[in-house]
Design an enzyme around this catalytic site. Sequence first.
Site, PDB file in Angstrom:
ATOM      1  N   CYS A  55      39.381  43.647  45.894  1.00 35.01           N
ATOM      2  CA  CYS A  55      39.609  44.818  45.016  1.00 35.01           C
ATOM      3  C   CYS A  55      39.020  46.072  45.646  1.00 35.01           C
ATOM      4  O   CYS A  55      39.627  47.150  45.574  1.00 35.01           O
ATOM      5  CB  CYS A  55      38.969  44.590  43.649  1.00 35.01           C
ATOM      6  SG  CYS A  55      39.695  43.204  42.756  1.00 35.01           S
ATOM      7  N   ARG A 132      46.400  40.482  39.780  1.00 35.22           N
ATOM      8  CA  ARG A 132      46.807  41.756  40.399  1.00 35.22           C
ATOM      9  C   ARG A 132      48.235  42.086  40.005  1.00 35.22           C
ATOM     10  O   ARG A 132      49.167  41.906  40.775  1.00 35.22           O
ATOM     11  CB  ARG A 132      46.685  41.659  41.925  1.00 35.22           C
ATOM     12  CG  ARG A 132      45.290  41.489  42.416  1.00 35.22           C
ATOM     13  CD  ARG A 132      45.186  41.462  43.924  1.00 35.22           C
ATOM     14  NE  ARG A 132      43.959  40.802  44.294  1.00 35.22           N
ATOM     15  CZ  ARG A 132      42.758  41.332  44.204  1.00 35.22           C
ATOM     16  NH1 ARG A 132      42.605  42.563  43.782  1.00 35.22           N
ATOM     17  NH2 ARG A 132      41.692  40.642  44.534  1.00 35.22           N
TER      18      ARG A 132
HETATM   19  C1  BEZ Z   1      38.379  39.963  45.210  1.00 38.29           C
HETATM   20  O1  BEZ Z   1      37.905  39.820  46.322  1.00 38.29           O
HETATM   21  O2  BEZ Z   1      38.811  41.055  44.831  1.00 38.29           O
HETATM   22  C2  BEZ Z   1      38.444  38.760  44.306  1.00 38.29           C
HETATM   23  C3  BEZ Z   1      38.486  37.527  44.890  1.00 38.29           C
HETATM   24  C4  BEZ Z   1      38.523  36.412  44.069  1.00 38.29           C
HETATM   25  C5  BEZ Z   1      38.558  36.547  42.680  1.00 38.29           C
HETATM   26  C6  BEZ Z   1      38.551  37.822  42.127  1.00 38.29           C
HETATM   27  C7  BEZ Z   1      38.495  38.941  42.950  1.00 38.29           C
END
Ligand code: BEZ
Length: 218
Positions: A55, A132
């Site tokens: 993110c 997402r």
């Molecule tokens: C992330 O890196 O944005 C992420 C990875 C796994 C679960 C939720 C967010």
Amino acid sequence: MSADTSVPQAVAGLRIGDLAPDFEARSTTGPVRLKEFRKRWLVLFSHPADFTPVCTTEFVELSRKAQEFEHRDCALMALSVDSLFSHFAWLRMIRDRFGIEVRFPIVEDPTLVIGRAFGMVAPQDNDSATVRSTFFIDPRGVIRAMTCYPANMGRSIPEMLRMLDALQAIDAQDGLAPANWTPGQPLLRPPTHDLDEVFKSPGETDWFLRDAPTEDKA
Ligand code: BEZ
């Protein structure tokens, strides 16, 4: 925060062509109401959580390209279950670490009332994280395209821009965007519905597969 009560709460099955459900919520740029974003394009997207690696890369890259969305008369709006103060702390960290100020609104949705209305979380899901999801919403408030990526894969910002370009070109030229279309390439002409034109067309595919006239050629 409240979602428009005229909108059923469990409309996880939003589809292309639906009006985006209206909502009011707190965000990092102040209170926002979705309806007030009409007259421009809007990319509304959810992310699983603040302070997560993928993110963070998405927000850095989107902020780097924020002007490109502006040039397309398109606003950006992000959303997650995290609180407003978590969003603030994350944006402060991004500013300090990457020198990037995220200036588009990030909505807080701690009750998931918005995430559920948009189908960003499965209605029965015990995990509160939104996936997402990305909604491309046109100036009339209509959902024109949607994408959904898993938590462990970041979105392509060039692809988001390409989708916006394609949707805007389709509207402007009343054409169809072929596979791998990029700006500058011709769109396709919608196929004829007239049998006489089918029989008259010079080549066997011309009646349904042909370039739309470009502005230069017209
Ligand atoms: C992330 O890196 O944005 C992420 C990875 C796994 C679960 C939720 C967010």
